[in-house]
Design a protein around this motif. Structure first.
Motif, mmCIF file in Angstrom:
data_model
loop_
_atom_site.group_PDB
_atom_site.id
_atom_site.type_symbol
_atom_site.label_atom_id
_atom_site.label_comp_id
_atom_site.label_asym_id
_atom_site.label_seq_id
_atom_site.Cartn_x
_atom_site.Cartn_y
_atom_site.Cartn_z
ATOM 1 N N LEU A 16 -2.897 2.514 4.568
ATOM 2 C CA LEU A 16 -2.553 1.187 4.056
ATOM 3 C C LEU A 16 -2.636 1.121 2.538
ATOM 4 C CD1 LEU A 16 -4.268 -1.173 6.662
ATOM 5 C CD2 LEU A 16 -1.884 -0.449 6.542
ATOM 6 N N GLN A 17 -3.603 1.833 1.964
ATOM 7 C CA GLN A 17 -3.743 1.821 0.507
ATOM 8 C C GLN A 17 -2.527 2.473 -0.154
ATOM 9 O OE1 GLN A 17 -7.342 3.635 -0.918
ATOM 10 N NE2 GLN A 17 -6.952 3.143 -3.052
ATOM 11 N N ALA A 18 -2.059 3.580 0.443
ATOM 12 C CA ALA A 18 -0.886 4.255 -0.112
ATOM 13 C C ALA A 18 0.360 3.392 0.030
ATOM 14 C CB ALA A 18 -0.681 5.600 0.594
ATOM 15 N N LEU A 19 0.507 2.710 1.171
ATOM 16 C CA LEU A 19 1.656 1.828 1.363
ATOM 17 C C LEU A 19 1.630 0.673 0.369
ATOM 18 C CD1 LEU A 19 1.938 1.621 5.263
ATOM 19 C CD2 LEU A 19 3.328 2.981 3.692
ATOM 20 N N SER A 20 0.445 0.137 0.123
ATOM 21 C CA SER A 20 0.313 -0.959 -0.838
ATOM 22 C C SER A 20 0.686 -0.489 -2.242
ATOM 23 C CB SER A 20 -1.125 -1.500 -0.829
ATOM 24 O OG SER A 20 -1.279 -2.519 -1.798
ATOM 25 N N ASP A 24 3.832 -1.628 -4.789
ATOM 26 C CA ASP A 24 3.582 -2.024 -6.182
ATOM 27 C C ASP A 24 4.086 -0.997 -7.191
ATOM 28 O OD1 ASP A 24 2.389 -4.395 -5.414
ATOM 29 O OD2 ASP A 24 0.397 -3.503 -5.267
ATOM 30 N N ASP A 25 4.746 0.067 -6.687
ATOM 31 C CA ASP A 25 5.319 1.098 -7.558
ATOM 32 C C ASP A 25 4.249 1.755 -8.416
ATOM 33 O OD1 ASP A 25 7.479 2.614 -8.305
ATOM 34 O OD2 ASP A 25 8.059 1.308 -9.964
ATOM 35 N N GLU A 26 3.113 2.093 -7.784
ATOM 36 C CA GLU A 26 1.987 2.674 -8.514
ATOM 37 C C GLU A 26 1.698 4.116 -8.123
ATOM 38 O OE1 GLU A 26 -1.167 -0.018 -7.627
ATOM 39 O OE2 GLU A 26 -0.498 -1.552 -9.067
ATOM 40 N N LEU A 27 2.559 4.725 -7.301
ATOM 41 C CA LEU A 27 2.329 6.100 -6.861
ATOM 42 C C LEU A 27 3.003 7.096 -7.804
ATOM 43 C CD1 LEU A 27 2.938 5.793 -3.004
ATOM 44 C CD2 LEU A 27 0.735 5.990 -4.166
ATOM 45 N N PRO A 28 2.437 8.299 -7.941
ATOM 46 C CA PRO A 28 3.133 9.356 -8.684
ATOM 47 C C PRO A 28 4.467 9.662 -8.011
ATOM 48 C CG PRO A 28 0.845 9.966 -8.217
ATOM 49 C CD PRO A 28 1.125 8.729 -7.421
ATOM 50 N N ASP A 29 5.407 10.193 -8.773
ATOM 51 C CA ASP A 29 6.753 10.433 -8.246
ATOM 52 C C ASP A 29 6.745 11.247 -6.961
ATOM 53 O OD1 ASP A 29 7.837 8.988 -10.250
ATOM 54 O OD2 ASP A 29 8.686 10.666 -11.363
ATOM 55 N N VAL A 49 5.992 -2.361 5.176
ATOM 56 C CA VAL A 49 6.431 -2.355 3.774
ATOM 57 C C VAL A 49 7.442 -3.468 3.535
ATOM 58 C CG1 VAL A 49 7.779 -1.043 2.084
ATOM 59 C CG2 VAL A 49 5.922 0.067 3.333
ATOM 60 N N ALA A 50 8.374 -3.657 4.472
ATOM 61 C CA ALA A 50 9.367 -4.716 4.324
ATOM 62 C C ALA A 50 8.698 -6.087 4.284
ATOM 63 C CB ALA A 50 10.371 -4.653 5.475
ATOM 64 N N ASP A 51 7.691 -6.294 5.135
ATOM 65 C CA ASP A 51 6.956 -7.560 5.140
ATOM 66 C C ASP A 51 6.275 -7.803 3.798
ATOM 67 O OD1 ASP A 51 7.676 -8.149 7.709
ATOM 68 O OD2 ASP A 51 5.810 -7.459 8.618
ATOM 69 N N TRP A 52 5.589 -6.767 3.292
ATOM 70 C CA TRP A 52 4.884 -6.926 2.020
ATOM 71 C C TRP A 52 5.843 -7.179 0.872
ATOM 72 C CZ3 TRP A 52 0.935 -2.286 2.597
ATOM 73 C CH2 TRP A 52 -0.034 -2.641 3.532
ATOM 74 N N ARG A 53 6.979 -6.492 0.883
ATOM 75 C CA ARG A 53 7.961 -6.728 -0.171
ATOM 76 C C ARG A 53 8.519 -8.146 -0.083
ATOM 77 N NH1 ARG A 53 11.036 -0.861 -0.217
ATOM 78 N NH2 ARG A 53 10.099 -0.102 -2.138
ATOM 79 N N ALA A 54 8.713 -8.619 1.145
ATOM 80 C CA ALA A 54 9.202 -9.980 1.331
ATOM 81 C C ALA A 54 8.198 -10.991 0.793
ATOM 82 C CB ALA A 54 9.478 -10.243 2.810
#
Length: 265
Positions: A16-20, A24-29, A49-54
């Protein structure tokens, strides 16, 4: 190789932390790209992910924050006037539902004599791929339109069939690029288009055993997918635009790719 070594060699699904952090576009490429590939094969994670983005987009809209840097295809739908007066809680609930990747049967008559029904599996995959990749800013495609010749050659080789990329310039959409995806029975290709306002469409192409010529519509929230089969190839054009406009574009795409859309009229 020991059991522990073999186990560690298998990529772990993102938590869940990685998905979050992905949202938020905070992961390395490298990690971002790995999560992106996982989402295409994990509908449950893609739905989260779609829910969180919504929810994120709904909150930005409520607060009046600019969203030009993050194209959003969220629709906060209302079933009665009181929904339009609902506050923050309603936006979280309804906007999340608008993009949830719940792929179920549809059964309502549509203009032009079309009938929604249980969509073919490749149309579902096209819809999921659309929902996962079109919000991407860093990795929307694997090969950019600037390398179109290489893109077509590469995907043609992987799908073992000559491919071409239809132009949507007359509708205001330019090619962004494309990528290779896992299909149900083999590889699939996704071509992405974008207009000057940042709205995106995708064309999904894959080989399938069926060869029916029916032209159908699949809807999920505010996303629409017109799909058809021609010469054992499945095609799906997906986007958040009106059914009439998307149908017109799909008919042109089918004709450009050697199909016979006159049979749909």
């Amino acid at each position: 190789m020991s059991h522990d070594d073999h186990h560690s060699a298998v990529p772990k699904p993102p938590d869940l932390q990685a998905l979050s952090a992905f949202v938020d576009d905070e992961l390395p490429d490298e990690t971002h790209a790995a999560v992106l590939e996982h989402l295409v094969q994990d509908p449950q994670a893609a739905a989260r992910v779609a829910d969180w983005r919504a929810q994120k987009s709904a909150l930005k809209a409520l607060c009046g924050a600019p969203v030009a840097d993050e194209p959003s295809f969220i629709v906060v739908r209302a079933s009665a006037p009181w929904w339009r007066r609902a506050g923050l809680a309603a936006c979280w609930l309804v906007a999340g539902a608008g993009l949830a990747l719940v792929l179920g049967p549809l059964a309502s008559h549509l203009p032009g004599g079309l009938l929604d029904h249980e969509p073919m599996s490749f149309a579902k995959r096209a819809d999921v791929a659309y929902a996962v990749y079109t919000p991407e800013q860093r990795h929307p495609v694997e090969v950019a339109a600037s390398e179109e010749k290489h893109l077509i050659s590469w995907l043609s080789k992987r799908l073992d069939r000559p491919l071409s990329v239809p132009s949507l310039q007359e509708y205001g959409y330019s090619l962004v690029g494309g990528r290779l995806l896992p299909g149900e029975a083999g590889p699939a290709a996704q071509f992405m288009y974008e207009n000057p306002e940042g709205a995106r469409l995708t064309l999904y192409v894959t080989g399938i055993p069926d060869n029916e010529t029916a032209f159908r519509l699949f809807r999920d929230g505010n996303r629409r997918t017109f799909y058809w089969v021609s010469d054992h190839m499945g095609y799906a054009l997906s986007g958040p635009i009106s059914e009439g406009k998307l149908r017109e574009m799909a008919i042109d795409v089918c004709g450009d790719l050697g199909g016979k859309p006159e049979s749909w009229q």
